[in-house]
Scaffold this motif. Structure first.
Motif, PDB file in Angstrom:
ATOM      1  N   ILE A  13      15.158   0.878   3.746  1.00  0.00           N
ATOM      2  CA  ILE A  13      15.038   1.667   4.979  1.00  0.00           C
ATOM      3  C   ILE A  13      15.091   0.694   6.353  1.00  0.00           C
ATOM      4  N   ASP A  14      15.430   0.671   7.212  1.00  0.00           N
ATOM      5  CA  ASP A  14      15.676  -0.336   8.614  1.00  0.00           C
ATOM      6  C   ASP A  14      13.501  -0.220   8.498  1.00  0.00           C
ATOM      7  N   PRO A  15      12.704  -1.507   8.459  1.00  0.00           N
ATOM      8  CA  PRO A  15      11.283  -1.372   8.548  1.00  0.00           C
ATOM      9  C   PRO A  15      10.808  -1.470   9.424  1.00  0.00           C
ATOM     10  N   THR A  16      11.518  -0.957  10.186  1.00  0.00           N
ATOM     11  CA  THR A  16      11.083  -0.843  12.109  1.00  0.00           C
ATOM     12  C   THR A  16      10.149   0.966  11.610  1.00  0.00           C
ATOM     13  N   TYR A  17      11.301   1.203  10.688  1.00  0.00           N
ATOM     14  CA  TYR A  17      10.663   3.306  10.251  1.00  0.00           C
ATOM     15  C   TYR A  17      10.109   3.434   8.793  1.00  0.00           C
ATOM     16  N   ILE A  18       9.231   2.022   8.612  1.00  0.00           N
ATOM     17  CA  ILE A  18       8.179   2.307   7.439  1.00  0.00           C
ATOM     18  C   ILE A  18       6.792   2.177   8.619  1.00  0.00           C
ATOM     19  N   LYS A  19       6.067   2.729   7.962  1.00  0.00           N
ATOM     20  CA  LYS A  19       5.001   2.912   8.334  1.00  0.00           C
ATOM     21  C   LYS A  19       3.969   2.942   7.092  1.00  0.00           C
ATOM     22  N   VAL A  20       2.273   1.845   7.401  1.00  0.00           N
ATOM     23  CA  VAL A  20       1.600   1.119   6.062  1.00  0.00           C
ATOM     24  C   VAL A  20       0.504   2.138   6.991  1.00  0.00           C
ATOM     25  N   ASP A  21      -0.690   3.080   5.945  1.00  0.00           N
ATOM     26  CA  ASP A  21      -1.756   3.563   6.648  1.00  0.00           C
ATOM     27  C   ASP A  21      -1.435   4.379   7.707  1.00  0.00           C
ATOM     28  N   GLU A  22      -0.358   5.342   8.305  1.00  0.00           N
ATOM     29  CA  GLU A  22      -0.426   5.888   9.056  1.00  0.00           C
ATOM     30  C   GLU A  22      -1.091   7.001   9.380  1.00  0.00           C
ATOM     31  N   GLN A  23      -1.738   7.521  10.445  1.00  0.00           N
ATOM     32  CA  GLN A  23      -2.796   8.189  10.280  1.00  0.00           C
ATOM     33  C   GLN A  23      -2.018   9.725  10.596  1.00  0.00           C
ATOM     34  N   LEU A  24      -2.053  10.683   9.729  1.00  0.00           N
ATOM     35  CA  LEU A  24      -2.075  12.054   9.684  1.00  0.00           C
ATOM     36  C   LEU A  24      -1.955  12.548  10.062  1.00  0.00           C
ATOM     37  N   ARG A  25      -3.342  12.766  10.967  1.00  0.00           N
ATOM     38  CA  ARG A  25      -3.480  13.581  11.786  1.00  0.00           C
ATOM     39  C   ARG A  25      -2.490  13.570  12.612  1.00  0.00           C
TER      40      ARG A  25
END
Length: 302
Positions: A13-25
């Motif tokens: 998928i478009d790397p723009t829409y990949i987040k690493v260590d994203e805070q789920l809060r």
């Protein structure tokens, strides 16, 4: 290993829409939860299929997250891939059917039906979840539920294949379905409605909205109604009669406005929130001999 997974996902998928260590809060109504290793937001069916296949082929843990309205994510977060379908948010009309993509809010599907003068989705005008989440738990309110108007749904199965299933295939019953056990991902739902008068539909929705806003503690983060209705009882009444309103752990407490809600009143942790749930279950069991079953899902690790 993490770098390799990231590189692989960037091909899907478009790397723009990949987040690493994203805070789920930032993605839950309770404002609770640790990090996701990889938070993905695809916009195409083919991308969802590719992600499911990749996770299966490479034994990467995989979790589907709606808009986080009926889940608690533990403080340790979620390992592997967390898939969000928020970008699947289209809603359209075909005849007397409303077809809503899974990431659209069920509230917005209800409002769309009002605009189109179609009746049957009024009950959903205050349910905060997504369409996909509403099917997952057969969401309902004020006497109506998803199974009353669902005709069919387009899903991706565990092998990554896209199939359309009729409503009866989901075994919809009180706040449950077979979607999790069959490991299905809802892409869109088709609701069969009836023509109605806009003013009549709006009057019902206005009344339900008033009831919701006057009775529910919408001023604080929460997961909504925490418990299923036990047979022969109302969860909120049992909790109220147990003198639990205002009681809590840390920043989480039982709402003083509606006993069926637990609110994040002051920067609670997920651990504190879950401890309040367990305290309520324990107390109600001791006082009334009734087991309160959670409606809310708990995901992730401590």
């Amino acid at each position: 290993m993490t770098d390799k997974i990231l590189t692989d996902l960037q091909q899907l998928i478009d790397p723009t829409y990949i987040k690493v260590d994203e805070q789920l809060r930032n993605h839950t109504y309770t404002k609770l939860g640790g990090k996701a290793d990889f938070f993905l937001m695809p916009s195409k069916v083919e991308e969802v299929q590719a992600i499911v296949k990749y996770a299966n082929d490479n034994q990467v843990p995989f979790t589907l997250l709606g808009n986080g309205s009926n889940v608690i994510v533990r403080d340790g977060g979620i390992r592997g891939i967390v898939l969000s379908l928020k970008r699947f948010d289209g809603i359209r009309r075909e005849g007397n059917q409303v077809i809503a993509e899974s990431g659209a809010r069920i509230i917005d599907a209800s409002r769309f039906a009002l605009k189109e003068e179609l009746t049957g989705l009024e009950f959903a005008c205050g349910i905060p979840g997504t369409v996909g989440g509403a099917l997952y738990m057969n969401a309902g309110a004020y006497g109506g539920e998803i199974k009353d108007c669902l005709e069919s749904a387009l899903v991706v199965n565990s092998e990554g294949k896209v199939i359309r299933l009729p409503a009866e295939a989901f075994d919809l019953s009180y706040r449950t379905s077979n979607i999790p056990t069959k490991k299905l991902i809802v892409l869109e739902a088709t609701f069969s409605l009836e023509p109605g008068k806009r003013e009549d539909i709006k009057a019902v929705m206005d009344d339900l909205t008033y009831k919701r806003e006057s009775k529910q503690p919408l001023e604080y983060p929460s997961c909504g109604s925490v418990f299923k209705r036990p047979p022969g009882h109302f969860a909120g009444k049992l909790i109220q009669d147990s003198d639990l309103q205002g009681k809590g752990v840390g920043g989480a407490e039982v709402s003083t406005k509606h006993a069926g809600f637990i609110v994040n009143k002051n920067n609670a942790t997920a651990t504190e929130y879950i401890e309040v749930i367990e305290m309520v279950q324990r107390t109600v069991k001791e006082k009334f001999g009734v087991d309160l079953e959670r409606e809310v899902r708990i995901l992730g690790e401590d």
